[in-house]
Design a protein around this motif. Structure first.
Motif, short mmCIF file in Angstrom:
data_model
loop_
_atom_site.label_atom_id
_atom_site.label_comp_id
_atom_site.label_asym_id
_atom_site.label_seq_id
_atom_site.Cartn_x
_atom_site.Cartn_y
_atom_site.Cartn_z
N ARG A 156 0.86 -1.22 0.00
CA ARG A 156 0.03 -0.10 0.06
C ARG A 156 0.81 1.18 -0.12
NH1 ARG A 156 -6.03 -0.79 2.47
NH2 ARG A 156 -6.13 -2.87 1.95
N ARG A 171 1.41 8.43 -0.14
CA ARG A 171 0.23 9.17 -0.06
C ARG A 171 0.34 10.73 -0.12
NH1 ARG A 171 -3.35 4.82 3.36
NH2 ARG A 171 -3.23 3.08 1.81
N VAL A 227 -7.55 7.24 -6.55
CA VAL A 227 -7.43 6.67 -5.35
C VAL A 227 -6.02 5.86 -5.44
CG1 VAL A 227 -7.85 4.93 -3.66
CG2 VAL A 227 -9.57 6.65 -4.31
N LEU A 239 -4.04 2.89 -4.97
CA LEU A 239 -4.09 1.57 -4.00
C LEU A 239 -2.78 0.97 -3.70
CD1 LEU A 239 -6.61 -0.17 -6.50
CD2 LEU A 239 -7.01 1.28 -4.54
N TRP A 272 -0.75 1.25 -8.73
CA TRP A 272 -2.29 0.59 -8.78
C TRP A 272 -2.92 1.88 -8.48
CZ3 TRP A 272 -4.08 -4.81 -9.83
CH2 TRP A 272 -2.89 -5.74 -10.39
N PHE A 273 -4.00 2.15 -9.26
CA PHE A 273 -5.14 3.07 -8.96
C PHE A 273 -6.43 2.63 -9.21
CE2 PHE A 273 -1.12 5.20 -9.96
CZ PHE A 273 -0.84 6.38 -8.85
N ALA A 274 -7.39 3.38 -8.50
CA ALA A 274 -8.73 3.22 -8.67
C ALA A 274 -9.40 4.56 -9.24
CB ALA A 274 -9.61 2.53 -7.51
N ALA A 282 -7.16 -6.18 -5.28
CA ALA A 282 -7.19 -4.81 -5.52
C ALA A 282 -8.85 -4.35 -6.01
CB ALA A 282 -6.17 -4.64 -6.67
N GLN A 320 -10.41 -3.76 -2.49
CA GLN A 320 -9.93 -2.55 -1.99
C GLN A 320 -10.44 -1.31 -2.69
OE1 GLN A 320 -5.45 -1.95 -2.26
NE2 GLN A 320 -5.55 -0.13 -1.27
N ALA A 321 -10.47 -1.33 -3.88
CA ALA A 321 -10.89 -0.17 -4.55
C ALA A 321 -12.64 -0.02 -4.56
CB ALA A 321 -10.72 -0.24 -6.23
N VAL A 360 -13.11 1.57 -0.96
CA VAL A 360 -12.65 3.05 -0.93
C VAL A 360 -13.59 4.15 -1.64
CG1 VAL A 360 -10.80 4.67 -1.36
CG2 VAL A 360 -10.40 2.44 -0.24
N TRP A 375 -7.21 9.07 0.19
CA TRP A 375 -7.61 8.39 1.55
C TRP A 375 -7.95 9.18 2.60
CZ3 TRP A 375 -7.74 3.01 2.11
CH2 TRP A 375 -7.28 2.34 0.86
#
Length: 290
Positions: free
Chosen positions: A12, A17, A66, A68, A76-78, A108, A111-112, A115, A139
């Motif tokens: 993570r 962040r 976001v 991840l 990695w993103f969302a 993942a 998680q995405a 959030v 976050w």
């Protein structure tokens, strides 16, 4: 692990962040999961994660996504799918992806989904009503008018395989498919230990008295944002009595549970939770240990 949303977790990289430059540097090579308003992921014709066009991502500010985590140096993103949803040939829900996608992608996705669900429903401060501005790579929701900070919500819940030494206690809810049964579960209340939650929830739902309980494992369950804390418990052989939370609760023998695990169910047989859930693993573990 033998259940979903645990294996293959990303690093993570929480330390990144607050580093806008580092996040922006990851964006050109990013792996991006796109989710629609219903929490389904965009998928390609083979029902695998849909790769958004590079030209479309080039127009997106990475600060709106976001973050991840990292895998092999790749970020990695969302993102909410938005206008990109029209380009993807398929949608896939999280339960289906848990069985059809590679482990890392499915974890993942979980998680995405959690959030983005929180962000979509936490647009304003609960104290003053001010609009939130998201920071820390998605976050943190910051309220400028009153200064409060809002973080993604996770609701802890116990899920427990209760046995009287010979039998396993299972319950069913009215809206479940016919013959579907599962171990009992319930949310942790403020000021309560997990062991106290186990005893209270089992008694509330079945009037069965728990003597002792032991923690075993946990599973994120983003429907929408729970953390399932798996226990086994020893209980008195009380006759189950249900209230309005369950349609029914019963003791099942080792033979009945074994037949269900082997798929030897007839018209009146027992059906268990799917393999993606910690519920199924708790049942399997109880049967194997017996």
């Amino acid at each position: 692990m033998p259940f979903a949303f645990v294996g293959g977790a990303l690093d993570r990289a929480e330390h990144l962040r607050n580093d806008a430059a580092a996040i922006a540097a990851l964006w050109p090579r990013a792996r991006v999961l796109l989710l629609d308003d219903d929490g389904c992921a965009l998928a390609d014709a083979q029902r695998q994660p849909y790769p958004p066009p590079a030209a479309a991502l080039a127009t997106v500010d990475p600060a709106t996504a976001v973050f991840l985590g990292l895998h092999g140096g790749q970020g990695w993103f969302a993102l909410p799918a938005g206008e990109l949803a029209a380009a993807a040939p398929e949608r896939i829900d999280l339960r289906t992806a848990a069985a059809a996608w590679p482990v890392m992608e499915a974890t993942a996705f979980a998680q995405a989904r959690a959030v983005l669900h929180w962000r979509a429903r936490q647009r304003h401060c609960g104290a003053c009503g001010g609009a939130l501005r998201f920071a820390r790579a998605g976050w943190l929701g910051h309220c400028a008018p009153c200064g409060l900070e809002h973080y993604p919500r996770t609701d802890p819940a116990v899920i427990v395989a209760v046995s009287d030494g010979e039998r396993l206690l299972l319950g069913r809810q009215a809206g479940w498919p016919p013959r579907r049964w599962s171990v009992l579960a319930g949310f942790v209340e403020p000021g309560e230990t997990l062991e106290q939650t186990v005893a209270r929830e089992v008694f509330e739902e079945s009037r069965v008295r728990v003597r002792a309980s032991r923690y075993l494992a946990s599973q994120p369950w983003p429907f929408p944002g729970s953390l399932m804390l798996g226990f086994e418990a020893d209980a008195e052989p009380d006759e189950p009595v249900v209230n309005d939370e369950l349609e029914d609760a019963r003791w099942f023998t080792r033979e009945q549970v074994g037949a269900a695990l082997r798929g030897e169910t007839r018209d009146d047989g027992l059906l268990l939770s799917p393999r993606i859930s910690i519920s199924r693993w708790l049942v399997e573990r109880w049967w194997e240990r017996r």
